[in-house]
Structure formats: structure tokens, C-alpha cells
Write a protein that holds these residues in place. Structure first.
Motif, PDB file in Angstrom:
ATOM      1  N   ARG A  14       0.842  -1.195   0.000  1.00 24.38           N
ATOM      2  CA  ARG A  14       0.000   0.000   0.000  1.00 24.38           C
ATOM      3  C   ARG A  14       0.875   1.241   0.000  1.00 24.38           C
ATOM      4  N   VAL A  15       0.504   2.202  -0.803  1.00 27.75           N
ATOM      5  CA  VAL A  15       1.166   3.501  -0.751  1.00 27.75           C
ATOM      6  C   VAL A  15       0.169   4.448  -0.105  1.00 27.75           C
ATOM      7  N   GLN A  16       0.566   5.033   1.047  1.00 26.37           N
ATOM      8  CA  GLN A  16      -0.383   5.783   1.861  1.00 26.37           C
ATOM      9  C   GLN A  16       0.207   7.086   2.358  1.00 26.37           C
ATOM     10  N   TYR A  32       5.801   9.351   0.607  1.00 23.31           N
ATOM     11  CA  TYR A  32       4.667   8.454   0.771  1.00 23.31           C
ATOM     12  C   TYR A  32       5.092   7.288   1.647  1.00 23.31           C
ATOM     13  N   LYS A  33       4.152   6.811   2.424  1.00 18.31           N
ATOM     14  CA  LYS A  33       4.425   5.645   3.251  1.00 18.31           C
ATOM     15  C   LYS A  33       4.154   4.385   2.433  1.00 18.31           C
ATOM     16  N   ILE A  34       5.109   3.478   2.422  1.00 24.98           N
ATOM     17  CA  ILE A  34       4.910   2.202   1.728  1.00 24.98           C
ATOM     18  C   ILE A  34       4.807   1.111   2.783  1.00 24.98           C
ATOM     19  N   ARG A  51       9.211   5.269   4.210  1.00 23.71           N
ATOM     20  CA  ARG A  51       8.736   6.439   3.469  1.00 23.71           C
ATOM     21  C   ARG A  51       9.678   6.691   2.299  1.00 23.71           C
ATOM     22  N   ARG A  95      -0.212   9.026  -5.880  1.00 22.44           N
ATOM     23  CA  ARG A  95      -0.214   7.963  -4.873  1.00 22.44           C
ATOM     24  C   ARG A  95      -0.814   6.674  -5.467  1.00 22.44           C
ATOM     25  N   LEU A  98       1.629   5.191  -7.974  1.00 22.88           N
ATOM     26  CA  LEU A  98       2.785   4.553  -7.328  1.00 22.88           C
ATOM     27  C   LEU A  98       2.382   3.205  -6.738  1.00 22.88           C
ATOM     28  N   GLN A  99       1.177   3.152  -6.181  1.00 26.22           N
ATOM     29  CA  GLN A  99       0.707   1.888  -5.616  1.00 26.22           C
ATOM     30  C   GLN A  99       0.526   0.842  -6.722  1.00 26.22           C
TER      31      GLN A  99
END
Length: 164
Positions: A14-16, A32-34, A51, A95, A98-99
Motif C-alpha cells: 500500500r502507498v499511503q 509516501y508511506k509504503i 517512506r 499515490r 505509485l501503488q
């Protein structure tokens, strides 16, 4: 003979949580948080959370392409800084892109064999540090770097609750 059920290998990525870093300065950027959760033997850590910024994704894709030979590497969302609508919309579209990119990459056996991908997803090493590590010039092996990160962040395995 009974068929033995082979557990399905499942990797969720997940990209969050896009965040603007250095807001208001000329060198501000979004990272982004992966979040990765897997039962695949390909990965060193079963859950990880790092990140990364867009520029690092661009580096990763280039490296994967270099090593993948004829295997097509998924596309990244465009770099366009000219966009209709708000910055928030742009960041959200990016986002999602990227996900989708990572979801396709982790399904690909050839790409999964690239240790840069693992460092990107499961360590917080910078690009030059990842390069050194892969070339064997870092202080740790690839697996060592990932385990080190996993141990130092043992509390982060839980996916953060999305903020309202």
C-alpha cells in the motif's frame, strides 16, 4: 493421494499517507508511506513500512529496467507538474499510480529477484546507500540492512489508522 493445499503467496503493498516535507521551502517534496505485508519467502521481513519520495521511485524503476533485461517494467505515474485541479488531487493520483506500480512489480518474479527492490521497500537506506549495499560496499549485507531496520522499528508493523 490427497492434494496438499499449498498456502497462497500473498503480498499486499500500500502507498499511503502522502506528507509534504520541508513545507514552504524551495526544497519541499512529498513522500509516501509504503506498507508491505507478505507471506512470500522472497521477502526478508514479513511486514515493513518505509517512506519514499517520487524521485526514489524513478531511481528504482531505472535500476529494475537495467537488470530485468527484456522483462517489461511497469510504468510510473507521469512527472507532469502541470496539472488541472488542486495539488491534493495531483498527489492522490500520483499515490494511486505509485501503488499500482509497486503492486505490479511485486507480482513479477524477475523484478523480485533484484535486491534494490527489497532495500527500497524494506529499509530506509538512501539511494547512494542502497547502491553501495547492493555492490557489497556498504557496512551490511542486503538482508542485514533489512533485518537491522526491522529490529529498530519493531513497533511499526501495524498499519496506521487512516486519519479522518
Amino acid at each position: 493421494a490427497e492434494a496438499v493445499a499449498v498456502p497462497q503467496e500473498l503480498t499486499t503493498v500500500r502507498v499511503q499517507d502522502p506528507r509534504v516535507q520541508n513545507e514552504g521551502s524551495w526544497n519541499s517534496y512529498v513522500d509516501y508511506k509504503i506498507f508491505l505485508h507478505t507471506n512470500s519467502k522472497a521477502f526478508t521481513a514479513k511486514t515493513s513500512c518505509v517512506r519514499r519520495r517520487y524521485r526514489e521511485f524513478v531511481w528504482l524503476r531505472r535500476q529494475l529496467q537495467k537488470n530485468a533485461g527484456l522483462v517489461p517494467v511497469p510504468e510510473l505515474p507521469g512527472k507532469s507538474s502541470f496539472f488541472a485541479g488542486s495539488t491534493d488531487e495531483f498527489i492522490e493520483k500520483r499515490r494511486q499510480g505509485l501503488q499500482q506500480f509497486l503492486e505490479k512489480v511485486v507480482q513479477n518474479v524477475v523484478l523480485l529477484s533484484d535486491s534494490r527492490l527489497h532495500l527500497f521497500l524494506q529499509s530506509q537506506l538512501s539511494v547512494p546507500e542502497m547502491e553501495r549495499c547492493v555492490q557489497g560496499q556498504g557496512t551490511e549485507t542486503v538482508t542485514g540492512a533489512i533485518l537491522h531496520y526491522a529490529m529498530s522499528h519493531w513497533g511499526w508493523g501495524q498499519e496506521e489508522e487512516p486519519r479522518p
